[in-house]
Each structure stands twice: as C-alpha cells, then as structure tokens.
Design a protein around this motif. Structure first.
Motif, PDB file in Angstrom:
ATOM      1  N   GLN A  44       0.814  -1.214   0.000  1.00 13.18           N
ATOM      2  CA  GLN A  44       0.000   0.000   0.000  1.00 13.18           C
ATOM      3  C   GLN A  44       0.852   1.270   0.000  1.00 13.18           C
ATOM      4  OE1 GLN A  44      -3.706  -0.348   2.483  1.00 13.18           O
ATOM      5  NE2 GLN A  44      -2.656  -2.174   3.262  1.00 13.18           N
ATOM      6  N   PHE A  45       2.174   1.094   0.012  1.00 10.43           N
ATOM      7  CA  PHE A  45       3.078   2.241   0.028  1.00 10.43           C
ATOM      8  C   PHE A  45       4.038   2.161  -1.163  1.00 10.43           C
ATOM      9  CE2 PHE A  45       1.939   1.262   4.403  1.00 10.43           C
ATOM     10  CZ  PHE A  45       1.492   2.488   4.871  1.00 10.43           C
ATOM     11  N   ASP A  46       4.366   3.317  -1.713  1.00 11.13           N
ATOM     12  CA  ASP A  46       5.330   3.374  -2.812  1.00 11.13           C
ATOM     13  C   ASP A  46       6.766   3.427  -2.307  1.00 11.13           C
ATOM     14  OD1 ASP A  46       3.268   3.418  -4.671  1.00 11.13           O
ATOM     15  OD2 ASP A  46       3.100   5.607  -4.596  1.00 11.13           O
ATOM     16  N   ILE A  47       6.921   3.648  -1.009  1.00  9.71           N
ATOM     17  CA  ILE A  47       8.252   3.757  -0.401  1.00  9.71           C
ATOM     18  C   ILE A  47       8.462   2.554   0.513  1.00  9.71           C
ATOM     19  CG2 ILE A  47       9.777   5.198   1.010  1.00  9.71           C
ATOM     20  CD1 ILE A  47       7.994   7.575   0.281  1.00  9.71           C
ATOM     21  N   SER A  48       9.657   2.000   0.506  1.00  8.59           N
ATOM     22  CA  SER A  48       9.945   0.797   1.300  1.00  8.59           C
ATOM     23  C   SER A  48       9.891   1.089   2.796  1.00  8.59           C
ATOM     24  CB  SER A  48      11.327   0.240   0.940  1.00  8.59           C
ATOM     25  OG  SER A  48      11.347  -0.230  -0.387  1.00  8.59           O
ATOM     26  N   LEU A  49       9.275   0.177   3.524  1.00  7.29           N
ATOM     27  CA  LEU A  49       9.230   0.263   4.982  1.00  7.29           C
ATOM     28  C   LEU A  49      10.453  -0.403   5.606  1.00  7.29           C
ATOM     29  CD1 LEU A  49       5.483  -0.752   5.425  1.00  7.29           C
ATOM     30  CD2 LEU A  49       6.416   1.557   5.605  1.00  7.29           C
ATOM     31  N   THR A  50      11.005  -1.382   4.914  1.00  7.84           N
ATOM     32  CA  THR A  50      12.155  -2.122   5.446  1.00  7.84           C
ATOM     33  C   THR A  50      13.167  -2.380   4.336  1.00  7.84           C
ATOM     34  OG1 THR A  50      11.158  -4.285   4.991  1.00  7.84           O
ATOM     35  CG2 THR A  50      10.713  -3.304   7.162  1.00  7.84           C
ATOM     36  N   GLU A  51      14.367  -2.738   4.768  1.00  6.03           N
ATOM     37  CA  GLU A  51      15.405  -3.210   3.859  1.00  6.03           C
ATOM     38  C   GLU A  51      15.971  -4.494   4.449  1.00  6.03           C
ATOM     39  OE1 GLU A  51      18.202  -0.055   3.719  1.00  6.03           O
ATOM     40  OE2 GLU A  51      17.041   1.172   2.319  1.00  6.03           O
ATOM     41  N   VAL A  52      16.276  -5.456   3.599  1.00  9.26           N
ATOM     42  CA  VAL A  52      16.855  -6.716   4.057  1.00  9.26           C
ATOM     43  C   VAL A  52      18.289  -6.799   3.560  1.00  9.26           C
ATOM     44  CG1 VAL A  52      16.694  -9.218   4.031  1.00  9.26           C
ATOM     45  CG2 VAL A  52      14.605  -7.839   4.052  1.00  9.26           C
ATOM     46  N   VAL A  53      19.226  -6.877   4.513  1.00  8.40           N
ATOM     47  CA  VAL A  53      20.642  -7.030   4.191  1.00  8.40           C
ATOM     48  C   VAL A  53      21.095  -8.355   4.792  1.00  8.40           C
ATOM     49  CG1 VAL A  53      22.959  -6.072   4.399  1.00  8.40           C
ATOM     50  CG2 VAL A  53      20.980  -4.535   4.214  1.00  8.40           C
ATOM     51  N   GLY A  54      21.431  -9.306   3.913  1.00  8.68           N
ATOM     52  CA  GLY A  54      21.705 -10.646   4.402  1.00  8.68           C
ATOM     53  C   GLY A  54      20.414 -11.239   4.930  1.00  8.68           C
ATOM     54  N   LYS A  55      20.406 -11.627   6.184  1.00  7.91           N
ATOM     55  CA  LYS A  55      19.193 -12.130   6.821  1.00  7.91           C
ATOM     56  C   LYS A  55      18.620 -11.128   7.825  1.00  7.91           C
ATOM     57  CE  LYS A  55      20.452 -17.026   6.421  1.00  7.91           C
ATOM     58  NZ  LYS A  55      20.642 -18.308   7.159  1.00  7.91           N
ATOM     59  N   GLN A  56      19.221  -9.950   7.904  1.00  9.70           N
ATOM     60  CA  GLN A  56      18.809  -8.944   8.886  1.00  9.70           C
ATOM     61  C   GLN A  56      17.806  -7.976   8.274  1.00  9.70           C
ATOM     62  OE1 GLN A  56      19.801  -8.623  12.278  1.00  9.70           O
ATOM     63  NE2 GLN A  56      18.077  -7.211  12.200  1.00  9.70           N
ATOM     64  N   THR A  60      13.462   1.312   7.545  1.00  9.66           N
ATOM     65  CA  THR A  60      13.835   2.578   6.912  1.00  9.66           C
ATOM     66  C   THR A  60      13.309   3.744   7.737  1.00  9.66           C
ATOM     67  OG1 THR A  60      11.819   2.684   5.579  1.00  9.66           O
ATOM     68  CG2 THR A  60      13.694   1.484   4.643  1.00  9.66           C
ATOM     69  N   ASP A  61      13.813   4.944   7.449  1.00 10.05           N
ATOM     70  CA  ASP A  61      13.308   6.140   8.142  1.00 10.05           C
ATOM     71  C   ASP A  61      11.804   6.285   7.919  1.00 10.05           C
ATOM     72  OD1 ASP A  61      15.832   6.715   9.030  1.00 10.05           O
ATOM     73  OD2 ASP A  61      16.274   8.193   7.467  1.00 10.05           O
ATOM     74  N   PHE A  62      11.368   6.010   6.693  1.00 10.59           N
ATOM     75  CA  PHE A  62       9.942   6.073   6.409  1.00 10.59           C
ATOM     76  C   PHE A  62       9.183   5.017   7.216  1.00 10.59           C
ATOM     77  CE2 PHE A  62       6.317   4.656   3.712  1.00 10.59           C
ATOM     78  CZ  PHE A  62       5.572   5.825   3.765  1.00 10.59           C
ATOM     79  N   GLY A  63       9.796   3.844   7.341  1.00 11.62           N
ATOM     80  CA  GLY A  63       9.170   2.780   8.128  1.00 11.62           C
ATOM     81  C   GLY A  63       8.970   3.177   9.576  1.00 11.62           C
ATOM     82  N   PHE A  64       9.987   3.849  10.149  1.00  6.25           N
ATOM     83  CA  PHE A  64       9.856   4.302  11.542  1.00  6.25           C
ATOM     84  C   PHE A  64       8.748   5.345  11.679  1.00  6.25           C
ATOM     85  CE2 PHE A  64      14.320   2.733  12.252  1.00  6.25           C
ATOM     86  CZ  PHE A  64      14.005   1.877  13.301  1.00  6.25           C
ATOM     87  N   GLU A  65       8.606   6.206  10.691  1.00  7.09           N
ATOM     88  CA  GLU A  65       7.535   7.204  10.733  1.00  7.09           C
ATOM     89  C   GLU A  65       6.167   6.521  10.706  1.00  7.09           C
ATOM     90  OE1 GLU A  65       7.493  10.483  11.113  1.00  7.09           O
ATOM     91  OE2 GLU A  65       9.666  10.472  11.440  1.00  7.09           O
ATOM     92  N   ILE A  66       6.014   5.544   9.838  1.00  8.10           N
ATOM     93  CA  ILE A  66       4.752   4.803   9.754  1.00  8.10           C
ATOM     94  C   ILE A  66       4.506   4.038  11.056  1.00  8.10           C
ATOM     95  CG2 ILE A  66       3.521   2.958   8.559  1.00  8.10           C
ATOM     96  CD1 ILE A  66       3.699   5.595   7.009  1.00  8.10           C
ATOM     97  N   ALA A  67       5.568   3.488  11.638  1.00  8.80           N
ATOM     98  CA  ALA A  67       5.427   2.746  12.898  1.00  8.80           C
ATOM     99  C   ALA A  67       4.923   3.647  14.015  1.00  8.80           C
ATOM    100  CB  ALA A  67       6.763   2.108  13.278  1.00  8.80           C
ATOM    101  N   ARG A  68       5.445   4.867  14.070  1.00  9.62           N
ATOM    102  CA  ARG A  68       4.990   5.800  15.110  1.00  9.62           C
ATOM    103  C   ARG A  68       3.502   6.115  14.943  1.00  9.62           C
ATOM    104  NH1 ARG A  68      10.480   7.655  15.190  1.00  9.62           N
ATOM    105  NH2 ARG A  68      10.300   8.766  13.216  1.00  9.62           N
TER     106      ARG A  68
END
Length: 310
Positions: A44-56, A60-68
């Motif tokens: 539902q968002f055009d901007i990524s909420l998370t990034e996956v590096v390896g298995k971690q 994202t900053d946008f994700g934290f804003e949405i989380a708040r």
C-alpha cells in the motif's frame, strides 16, 4: 489505503523485533502468515518500509515514521476499549513495567492478585538489563521500573518492595566449610560477571572497589540465568542475589560460600519519575502494592531470611 489493525500490529512487531521469524513467534503466528500480512501492508506504500541485508531486517526512516503513526492508531483503539469498560465500572487500561532481569523473580508476585482483581487491565512487562530499564523510564515509555540500584541522574520516587542479599556462590563440587573466608579468596577463584549495564555487576564491582580486591574475571554473560547455569556447570564462581537462586541453593546445586564482608545487602525498589502523572491504573497498582506488600513478602519471600547467612 485499506490496511487493517492486524497488519498494523504485525508491522509494529516486526519493527520491535527486526525479524519476521521473531515477530511470528511473539504473535503466535506462522512465519508465512506474518510475511503475507506484511507484504499486503507494504504493497500500500510506494516507499519501502524495510530493507533486508543478508538475513537482517532493517527499518527505513519512512518505516519508523509509519510505525509511530501505527502505534498512535492502536493506542486510540485501545483507549476506546478501555473507555467502554470504564463506563461499565471496570478499571481498565494498560500497566507498563520495566524490570531488570533478576527482578522477574519478584514482580509477578506483586502483580498476580492485582490483575485477578482487575481483569480489565492489560500488562506489558519488559525484562531486560538495568541500562535499558532506565532508558525506558527516562523516555516515559513505562509507568514503573523495578531496580536494585537507584539511578543517579534521574529524579524518581521509590517504593521498596523487598530486601535481598548477594552472596558468593559456587557449585556443589566446591565445598568451602571453614569460613568465613577473607576477601583475598577473590584473588584465588575465577569469577563470572554479568554484562556491563547490569545492576548486579554494578553492585559486585562496587564491593570489589571498596574492598580493594583484585579479581580474576573468567566469563561475562548476559543474564542471571546464564550466570547461574555457568556456576552450576563449574565454569567459575559469581556474586549473585539470593532472590534468583532459591531453588538451586535448596537443591544443593549451588553452595553459599561465607566470605567476610558478605552478604551485600540490597533493596528491590519500584521507581517512577517524579515528573510523571500516573494513570488511574498505575495509581491503583501503587496503592495496592503499598497495602499488600507485607503480606506478599510473608507469603512468597519468607525463605530469603531463612536461607541468609548472617
């Protein structure tokens, strides 16, 4: 947008745990179910909420804003539920407590009957080390914190719940029956420490500093349980609060070693910020604790004095 409250809850748990697997475990859901809910939310968002590096998983900053914002939405939903119960004459709301790791042996006994009396109250209890407990308190994320060492840089009120003693402990193969031993014994044995930030470690190191004792550090472990199991296994010795080793001492898996200057006497304190306006739920719990703590001490913790060596 057409997100659901369930999707918000799933996303917040992913933000908290930084792992889809851990989020699924804590939500009692399967990993595929969490992955599907998160994908539907992300779509539902055009901007990524998370990034996956390896298995971690990284938020994202946008994700934290949405989380708040998601947290605010869920808080409002909970407020509606609590308000509905309040109109029915039921005390309701959320009680948030941060507890240092050894405090998990204490706090449940002060909560059980209180929560039975007030079934409309939801409890959140975070068990972690002293540094993180005080961080939660300072950030006003919790109503109360349970600690054995008062913070120096925070203005807090306190309610003493229980007295405790710290002893030198070894496993059943180490028989020290000729004590009390001199403090020089600490120069001869290998000690197991808690991690930096632990209240137990702070008390232990303060004792060594005041006693001008040099010690041999063998291991550093990140929980009271880990230290306890290491001592039982014979990896070394540790200075530990009696409250966390009751069963092991009774079963003779651990032995109290009498040493001059021990036990170190401490107090378990429930603290809260002086500037905090307590909610009705928190006020009621504080009143309950003050009224019933002597009965709780006598019923659940009389063994502390019985096991203590004076």
């Amino acid at each position: 947008m057409n997100y659901t409250l369930h999707q918000l809850q799933v996303f917040l748990k992913i933000v908290e745990t930084k792992s889809i697997t851990k989020a699924a475990h804590e939500l009692f859901l399967t990993q595929p179910a969490v992955s599907i809910q998160f994908k539907n939310f992300q779509d539902q968002f055009d901007i990524s909420l998370t990034e996956v590096v390896g298995k971690q998983v990284y938020i994202t900053d946008f994700g934290f804003e949405i989380a708040r914002m998601a947290q605010k939405i869920l808080d409002e939903v909970n407020a509606i539920n609590y308000k509905t119960q309040a109109y029915k004459g039921i005390l309701s709301g959320r009680l948030k407590i941060a507890v240092v790791s050894t405090g998990k042996y204490i706090m449940p006994y002060f909560l059980t009957d209180f929560l039975k009396e007030h079934p409309g109250i939801d409890l959140t209890m975070d068990v972690t080390n002293k540094s993180k407990v005080l961080e939660s308190l300072e950030n006003n994320e919790v109503d109360f914190a349970l600690v054995s060492v008062l913070p120096q840089r925070l203005a807090v009120n306190e309610e003493v719940l229980l007295e405790d003693n710290l002893y030198l402990l070894g496993n059943k193969e180490h028989q020290f029956n000729q004590g009390p031993y001199k403090k020089s014994i600490f120069n001869e044995i290998q000690l197991i420490y808690r991690e930096v930030g632990s209240g137990t470690r702070f008390i232990m190191e303060s004792f060594f500093e005041q006693s001008k004792v040099n010690v041999r550090k063998k291991l550093e472990l990140t929980s009271n349980e880990a230290v306890k199991q290491a001592v039982i296994a014979g990896l070394g010795f540790s200075v530990m609060p009696l409250i966390g080793v009751h069963n092991e001492v009774m079963l003779k898996d651990l032995n109290i070693i009498p040493v001059a200057g021990l036990p170190i006497k401490t107090k378990w304190r429930m603290i809260w910020l002086k500037t905090k306006k307590l909610s009705p739920v928190a006020e009621t719990f504080l009143d309950y604790t003050r009224e019933h703590k002597k009965d709780i001490q006598d019923k659940s913790f009389s063994w502390v004095k019985e096991l203590s060596l004076e």
